[in-house]
Motif scaffolding. Structure first.
Motif, PDB file in Angstrom:
ATOM      1  N   ALA A  97       0.825  -1.204   0.000  1.00 50.14           N
ATOM      2  CA  ALA A  97       0.000   0.000   0.000  1.00 50.14           C
ATOM      3  C   ALA A  97       0.861   1.257   0.000  1.00 50.14           C
ATOM      4  O   ALA A  97       1.763   1.395   0.823  1.00 50.14           O
ATOM      5  CB  ALA A  97      -0.923  -0.014   1.222  1.00 50.14           C
ATOM      6  N   TYR A  98       0.571   2.129  -0.924  1.00 58.37           N
ATOM      7  CA  TYR A  98       1.259   3.406  -1.117  1.00 58.37           C
ATOM      8  C   TYR A  98       2.723   3.243  -1.563  1.00 58.37           C
ATOM      9  O   TYR A  98       3.458   4.222  -1.641  1.00 58.37           O
ATOM     10  CB  TYR A  98       1.225   4.273   0.152  1.00 58.37           C
ATOM     11  CG  TYR A  98      -0.147   4.804   0.484  1.00 58.37           C
ATOM     12  CD1 TYR A  98      -0.861   5.568  -0.419  1.00 58.37           C
ATOM     13  CD2 TYR A  98      -0.724   4.535   1.714  1.00 58.37           C
ATOM     14  CE1 TYR A  98      -2.119   6.065  -0.113  1.00 58.37           C
ATOM     15  CE2 TYR A  98      -1.990   5.027   2.037  1.00 58.37           C
ATOM     16  CZ  TYR A  98      -2.688   5.784   1.114  1.00 58.37           C
ATOM     17  OH  TYR A  98      -3.929   6.258   1.423  1.00 58.37           O
ATOM     18  N   GLY A  99       3.156   2.030  -1.855  1.00 57.77           N
ATOM     19  CA  GLY A  99       4.542   1.827  -2.265  1.00 57.77           C
ATOM     20  C   GLY A  99       4.886   2.562  -3.548  1.00 57.77           C
ATOM     21  O   GLY A  99       5.954   3.177  -3.663  1.00 57.77           O
ATOM     22  N   ASN A 100       3.980   2.495  -4.532  1.00 58.93           N
ATOM     23  CA  ASN A 100       4.244   3.177  -5.805  1.00 58.93           C
ATOM     24  C   ASN A 100       4.279   4.695  -5.624  1.00 58.93           C
ATOM     25  O   ASN A 100       5.147   5.382  -6.156  1.00 58.93           O
ATOM     26  CB  ASN A 100       3.186   2.798  -6.836  1.00 58.93           C
ATOM     27  CG  ASN A 100       3.343   1.378  -7.343  1.00 58.93           C
ATOM     28  OD1 ASN A 100       4.432   0.809  -7.288  1.00 58.93           O
ATOM     29  ND2 ASN A 100       2.260   0.793  -7.813  1.00 58.93           N
ATOM     30  N   GLU A 101       3.307   5.190  -4.875  1.00 58.50           N
ATOM     31  CA  GLU A 101       3.255   6.645  -4.676  1.00 58.50           C
ATOM     32  C   GLU A 101       4.502   7.142  -3.944  1.00 58.50           C
ATOM     33  O   GLU A 101       5.093   8.170  -4.306  1.00 58.50           O
ATOM     34  CB  GLU A 101       2.004   7.028  -3.875  1.00 58.50           C
ATOM     35  CG  GLU A 101       0.697   6.762  -4.599  1.00 58.50           C
ATOM     36  CD  GLU A 101       0.176   5.349  -4.391  1.00 58.50           C
ATOM     37  OE1 GLU A 101      -1.014   5.121  -4.631  1.00 58.50           O
ATOM     38  OE2 GLU A 101       0.966   4.464  -3.959  1.00 58.50           O
ATOM     39  N   THR A 189      -5.942  17.020  -4.536  1.00 60.81           N
ATOM     40  CA  THR A 189      -5.140  15.910  -4.032  1.00 60.81           C
ATOM     41  C   THR A 189      -3.787  15.876  -4.734  1.00 60.81           C
ATOM     42  O   THR A 189      -2.737  15.720  -4.097  1.00 60.81           O
ATOM     43  CB  THR A 189      -5.872  14.573  -4.241  1.00 60.81           C
ATOM     44  OG1 THR A 189      -7.122  14.609  -3.550  1.00 60.81           O
ATOM     45  CG2 THR A 189      -5.045  13.408  -3.727  1.00 60.81           C
ATOM     46  N   ALA A 190      -3.796  16.011  -6.062  1.00 63.10           N
ATOM     47  CA  ALA A 190      -2.549  16.007  -6.823  1.00 63.10           C
ATOM     48  C   ALA A 190      -1.656  17.180  -6.423  1.00 63.10           C
ATOM     49  O   ALA A 190      -0.429  17.044  -6.307  1.00 63.10           O
ATOM     50  CB  ALA A 190      -2.855  16.065  -8.321  1.00 63.10           C
ATOM     51  N   PHE A 191      -2.267  18.338  -6.213  1.00 66.59           N
ATOM     52  CA  PHE A 191      -1.504  19.522  -5.822  1.00 66.59           C
ATOM     53  C   PHE A 191      -0.827  19.298  -4.475  1.00 66.59           C
ATOM     54  O   PHE A 191       0.359  19.617  -4.296  1.00 66.59           O
ATOM     55  CB  PHE A 191      -2.432  20.727  -5.766  1.00 66.59           C
ATOM     56  CG  PHE A 191      -1.730  22.034  -5.465  1.00 66.59           C
ATOM     57  CD1 PHE A 191      -1.095  22.731  -6.479  1.00 66.59           C
ATOM     58  CD2 PHE A 191      -1.725  22.548  -4.187  1.00 66.59           C
ATOM     59  CE1 PHE A 191      -0.455  23.933  -6.215  1.00 66.59           C
ATOM     60  CE2 PHE A 191      -1.091  23.748  -3.909  1.00 66.59           C
ATOM     61  CZ  PHE A 191      -0.453  24.439  -4.928  1.00 66.59           C
ATOM     62  N   TYR A 192      -1.558  18.750  -3.509  1.00 61.08           N
ATOM     63  CA  TYR A 192      -0.981  18.479  -2.192  1.00 61.08           C
ATOM     64  C   TYR A 192       0.143  17.446  -2.288  1.00 61.08           C
ATOM     65  O   TYR A 192       1.180  17.576  -1.619  1.00 61.08           O
ATOM     66  CB  TYR A 192      -2.056  17.972  -1.226  1.00 61.08           C
ATOM     67  CG  TYR A 192      -3.078  18.997  -0.819  1.00 61.08           C
ATOM     68  CD1 TYR A 192      -2.703  20.308  -0.509  1.00 61.08           C
ATOM     69  CD2 TYR A 192      -4.434  18.678  -0.716  1.00 61.08           C
ATOM     70  CE1 TYR A 192      -3.641  21.256  -0.119  1.00 61.08           C
ATOM     71  CE2 TYR A 192      -5.376  19.620  -0.326  1.00 61.08           C
ATOM     72  CZ  TYR A 192      -4.973  20.914  -0.040  1.00 61.08           C
ATOM     73  OH  TYR A 192      -5.906  21.848   0.348  1.00 61.08           O
ATOM     74  N   CYS A 193      -0.036  16.420  -3.105  1.00 58.40           N
ATOM     75  CA  CYS A 193       1.023  15.417  -3.271  1.00 58.40           C
ATOM     76  C   CYS A 193       2.266  16.040  -3.904  1.00 58.40           C
ATOM     77  O   CYS A 193       3.399  15.684  -3.551  1.00 58.40           O
ATOM     78  CB  CYS A 193       0.522  14.256  -4.125  1.00 58.40           C
ATOM     79  SG  CYS A 193      -0.682  13.189  -3.282  1.00 58.40           S
ATOM     80  N   PRO A 684       1.941   4.270 -16.181  1.00 62.58           N
ATOM     81  CA  PRO A 684       1.942   3.474 -14.942  1.00 62.58           C
ATOM     82  C   PRO A 684       2.262   4.308 -13.712  1.00 62.58           C
ATOM     83  O   PRO A 684       2.518   3.755 -12.648  1.00 62.58           O
ATOM     84  CB  PRO A 684       3.055   2.454 -15.200  1.00 62.58           C
ATOM     85  CG  PRO A 684       4.025   3.188 -16.064  1.00 62.58           C
ATOM     86  CD  PRO A 684       3.207   4.118 -16.916  1.00 62.58           C
ATOM     87  N   TYR A 685       2.261   5.636 -13.869  1.00 67.28           N
ATOM     88  CA  TYR A 685       2.687   6.498 -12.777  1.00 67.28           C
ATOM     89  C   TYR A 685       1.550   7.407 -12.317  1.00 67.28           C
ATOM     90  O   TYR A 685       0.718   7.825 -13.111  1.00 67.28           O
ATOM     91  CB  TYR A 685       3.895   7.341 -13.212  1.00 67.28           C
ATOM     92  CG  TYR A 685       5.046   6.499 -13.688  1.00 67.28           C
ATOM     93  CD1 TYR A 685       5.829   5.798 -12.777  1.00 67.28           C
ATOM     94  CD2 TYR A 685       5.328   6.371 -15.044  1.00 67.28           C
ATOM     95  CE1 TYR A 685       6.869   4.987 -13.209  1.00 67.28           C
ATOM     96  CE2 TYR A 685       6.370   5.571 -15.482  1.00 67.28           C
ATOM     97  CZ  TYR A 685       7.132   4.871 -14.558  1.00 67.28           C
ATOM     98  OH  TYR A 685       8.160   4.073 -14.990  1.00 67.28           O
ATOM     99  N   TYR A 686       1.553   7.718 -11.039  1.00 70.66           N
ATOM    100  CA  TYR A 686       0.527   8.569 -10.459  1.00 70.66           C
ATOM    101  C   TYR A 686       0.858  10.045 -10.670  1.00 70.66           C
ATOM    102  O   TYR A 686      -0.032  10.857 -10.872  1.00 70.66           O
ATOM    103  CB  TYR A 686       0.386   8.278  -8.957  1.00 70.66           C
ATOM    104  CG  TYR A 686      -0.171   6.910  -8.684  1.00 70.66           C
ATOM    105  CD1 TYR A 686      -1.547   6.704  -8.645  1.00 70.66           C
ATOM    106  CD2 TYR A 686       0.664   5.821  -8.497  1.00 70.66           C
ATOM    107  CE1 TYR A 686      -2.064   5.446  -8.417  1.00 70.66           C
ATOM    108  CE2 TYR A 686       0.153   4.555  -8.268  1.00 70.66           C
ATOM    109  CZ  TYR A 686      -1.207   4.371  -8.225  1.00 70.66           C
ATOM    110  OH  TYR A 686      -1.727   3.119  -8.012  1.00 70.66           O
ATOM    111  N   PHE A 687       2.125  10.396 -10.594  1.00 73.36           N
ATOM    112  CA  PHE A 687       2.528  11.794 -10.726  1.00 73.36           C
ATOM    113  C   PHE A 687       2.559  12.205 -12.192  1.00 73.36           C
ATOM    114  O   PHE A 687       3.199  11.542 -13.025  1.00 73.36           O
ATOM    115  CB  PHE A 687       3.909  12.017 -10.096  1.00 73.36           C
ATOM    116  CG  PHE A 687       3.869  12.310  -8.620  1.00 73.36           C
ATOM    117  CD1 PHE A 687       4.304  13.515  -8.113  1.00 73.36           C
ATOM    118  CD2 PHE A 687       3.367  11.365  -7.732  1.00 73.36           C
ATOM    119  CE1 PHE A 687       4.258  13.792  -6.760  1.00 73.36           C
ATOM    120  CE2 PHE A 687       3.310  11.618  -6.383  1.00 73.36           C
ATOM    121  CZ  PHE A 687       3.753  12.839  -5.887  1.00 73.36           C
TER     122      PHE A 687
END
Length: 794
Positions: A97-101, A189-193, A684-687
């Motif tokens: 969990a959350y490893g990719n992020e 959410t993206a901005f905070y990340c 495959p990426y969140y960012f």
């Protein structure tokens, strides 16, 4: 550095020594990075990012550079290695969990320490995929694990980082209601990340630059105070402030009102942190009240530092004088308001000039709104480095209404992030509080009131009355002012533009009065000297005094005139200007001194759209007020100010608050969030954020500026010192000189600087600074006109 490399090259075991040196740097940088993130409990994340940031320096190519001088400094790509290592090892299907992020956040931080990169750029190129697949990148994980850290140790660090970062990502989920692991999470959410990645990057830059500076100067910088030492420091400062406050008079109504405001701030300091308003009338003593609040709150809740933000140098100087007088310890105060040093943006090398930049590592920071906003959003690594210093701090933002409208969304969300993720307490100070809850992306937490509104307290500070005088030409305004001067002993005229102020100054020079000019074309030392002479003139009997000024006098300047003329602008500016009139009730008991509002015919504000919108919103308020005066009571009442901001925000173009990019189909906010306008074939990426493009595009003001040293007073001598000699080779001496020149700088628009550079009107100085060879008038400040030249003989 050159002597050190030569020593390595002469050593028989040079390869081992070089690798050990890089290992020591990575380990030390990791330690400093971890410490920088202690206030937000992200030490493991910081250590891991710092550890891998220079993984590429264990490559054969970089070792050849160290040992044999093959290539040049910066010629070997070493920033891609950390990204590859993190993504190869920890990103992909089956990740916890959350490893990719977390692996992406750490990859952004490690891979950007010499310059940001776009996760997805305008051409659709994915920054992660590009770094994973680019050919001719010499990097071996085996060398990194052999010389720097074992695989097992690195895995333990990542597991710890994942666990602590997951808690932060859950907080972000609570702020937005969106699942961070959902590929369709929203823009906020993206901005905070993205801010979270910037925070870790900030700490990596801190760790890297600090260890580099210690190596180059052979000086180990002192460690920051621990919790007990900080508590003791805040307690000592608080006791000194409280002792001085007890000496204040309490007889007059205004003294009692200021004391009540201060006492309420002291009581509010016992409450837990968050985002608060300090909404008090002009002249209510908010500088001392906010200082009292900050010291008590810092002591009770163990805050790391107190940061005072001012919009203008004149306000910063005034606030700084008060804060220094009450804290009585200059050793704990850093005053930072100039970007004098120009660094070279090379993604593969450290510009040594960055080691001279301010780092915000003092307990008390006095800086400007520009510096705060660049720390939050600029792409320059020296600015990004300061971001982590905001964690666990108290941030007092004076005149918060001066935040440019184009970045209200980004500012509001950044305040949310600082408060809820970084553990900062934010205080928004203003007599004309903007409606942040009406921003496109608002401050979502309830904003607390340090001093609840009280008609009894506010009425004590009513010392002026507004008079709308309609429209006049600039010449007509001069004639009107001369008429006022026939009846009054002193007059202040405040303009929207420097050329307006200069023209009115020259119009008034023929009067039998002391006439002064104040503008941003004058360095701080020049303005300080002018204000001293102005106060002396105002204190003389039977002496008429006139001051013509731009907005630099609107707030933070403790000075009072019998009457004021203000060219029409936003209500926030008008209220501040009114605070320079009859400030201490000099006109007599219950006498309301006149503040004249004048529209300047033919005034061109095309290059100042924020002032133009503010002026239009004020004129709308005037119209509303004339139709229904009972509803608003006065032009500066709470009801009137809310009406003004409603009109102001209504005049902003679509997406304007999101920092709309000129002639582009996206906003800067969108680049730092989902960045959905940029298509990418690698998903495959969140960012997806375009960090590099956003950072390069960010400007606080619409025109880029450059700070230069001017030949005024001691500035002339300092320019000569910075031309050569000891300043060229002694970094400590150079840094001391750069500290001294701060009061002798002005900001030039880029076109002005470029023109002067072509005409040899700019002198290149040590440390990347620049000085004027002339173009500075002892009365009016900087000027490009030929007849104002005062050439410097260097």
């Amino acid at each position: 550095m050159g002597q050190f490399l030569a020593h390595i090259r002469r050593t028989a075991d040079g390869e081992i020594l070089a690798s050990q040196t890089v290992r020591e740097h990575c380990r030390k940088a990791a330690e400093y990075t971890a410490r920088a993130l202690e206030p937000v409990v992200l030490s493991a994340s910081g250590y891991l990012a710092g550890l891998v940031h220079d993984a590429g320096k264990f490559s054969t190519s970089f070792q050849d550079y160290l040992l044999h001088g093959v290539g040049t400094r910066g010629s070997v790509n070493h920033t891609f290695a950390g990204v590859r290592l993190l993504l190869h090892r920890y990103h992909g299907e089956g990740s916890e969990a959350y490893g990719n992020e977390v692996s992406e956040i750490l990859a952004v931080a490690a891979g950007s320490h010499h310059g940001l990169f776009d996760c997805v750029d305008e051409r659709g190129k994915n920054g992660f995929w590009y770094r994973l697949t680019k050919e001719n990148i010499d990097f071996s994980e085996d060398d990194f694990f052999h010389f720097c850290v074992s695989r097992e140790e690195l895995d333990r660090y990542f597991q710890a980082a994942r666990e602590e970062m997951a808690l932060v990502l859950e907080k972000i989920r609570g702020m937005t209601g969106e699942d961070v692991s959902d590929a369709q999470y929203d823009e906020e959410t993206a901005f905070y990340c993205g801010l979270l990645a910037r925070l870790v990057l900030s700490a990596v830059i801190e760790g890297d630059r600090r260890d580099t500076a210690e190596f180059m100067t052979d000086v180990i910088f002192p460690e920051k105070r621990n919790a007990d030492a900080l508590k003791q420091l805040w307690g000592e400062c608080q006791e000194r402030v409280e002792k001085k406050l007890e000496e204040f008079p309490r007889e007059a109504k205004i003294d009692c009102a200021r004391r009540e405001i201060s006492d309420q701030c002291r009581r509010a300091a016992e409450r837990p942190g968050g985002i608060f308003r300090l909404h008090v009338p002009t002249g209510g003593g908010k500088t001392l009240a906010s200082l009292r609040y900050a010291l008590a709150h810092a002591r009770k809740y163990g805050k790391q530092r107190i940061i005072f933000i001012s919009p203008l140098l004149s306000i910063l100087e005034q606030n700084a004088a008060v804060i220094r007088e009450y804290i009585q310890d200059d050793s704990i105060i850093l005053e930072h308001h100039s970007n004098l040093i120009r660094t070279e943006q090379d993604p593969e090398r450290l510009d040594q000039r960055e080691l001279l930049m301010e780092t915000w590592d003092a307990p008390v920071i006095l800086t400007t709104l520009v510096q705060l906003l660049t720390a939050l959003f600029s792409g320059k690594t020296a600015a990004i480095r300061r971001f982590h210093a905001l964690c666990g701090s108290i941030i007092v933002i004076d005149e918060v209404q001066t935040v440019p409208g184009k970045m209200l969304s980004m500012f509001s969300l950044a305040m949310n992030f600082l408060s809820e993720i970084c553990g900062a307490t934010v205080v928004l100070c203003s007599a004309t509080q903007p409606c942040m809850e009406r921003a496109a992306h608002p401050i979502h937490s309830p904003i607390g009131e340090l001093v609840p509104y009280s008609p009894q307290i506010w009425s004590v500070f009513m010392r002026t009355r507004w008079e709308d005088k309609g429209a006049m030409t600039l010449e007509g305004i001069g004639s009107f002012a001369r008429g006022i001067l026939e009846k009054e002993e002193s007059l202040l005229i405040v303009c929207n533009k420097k050329n307006e102020a200069e023209e009115l100054f020259h119009q008034m020079e023929d009067e039998e009065a002391d006439v002064f000019l104040l503008s941003a074309a004058m360095c701080m030392a020049h303005r300080r000297d002018t204000l001293d002479r102005l106060r002396e003139s105002l204190g003389r009997k039977d002496q008429k005094t006139v001051c013509v000024s731009t907005q630099v006098i609107e707030a933070g300047v403790d000075i009072s005139f019998a009457s004021v003329v203000r060219l029409a602008a936003g209500m926030d500016s008008l209220v501040q200007t009114a605070g320079r009139c009859n400030r201490n009730g000099e006109s007599g008991p219950d006498v309301l001194a006149p503040v004249y509002l004048v529209q300047c015919l033919g005034e061109s504000l095309g290059n100042l759209p924020d002032i133009q919108r503010g002026k239009a919103a004020t004129l709308e308020l005037l119209s509303e007020f004339s139709r229904n005066p009972e509803k608003y009571h006065s032009l500066d009442s709470d009801e009137a100010i809310r009406c003004y901001y409603h009109a102001l925000y209504g005049r902003m173009p679509e997406n304007y608050m999101d920092y709309k990019m000129p002639d582009r189909p996206f906003t800067l906010f969108s680049l730092l969030a989902r960045n959905e306008k940029f298509e990418s074939s690698s998903e495959p990426y969140y960012f997806r954020q375009a960090f590099r493009l956003a950072g390069a595009s960010f400007e606080v003001f619409d025109q880029d500026t450059v700070d230069v040293i001017v030949p005024y007073g001691k500035g002339r001598e300092l320019i000569e010192e910075l031309c050569g000699g000891k300043a060229k080779y002694d970094m400590a001496y150079l840094k001391g000189l750069l500290e001294q020149v701060k009061p002798y700088t002005v900001s030039l628009f880029r076109y002005q600087y470029d023109r002067l550079e072509k005409e040899d009107g700019v002198i290149p100085l040590s440390g990347g600074a620049a000085g004027l060879a002339g173009h500075y008038n002892a009365r009016t400040g900087f000027s490009l006109t030929e007849d104002d030249l005062e050439f410097l003989g260097v």
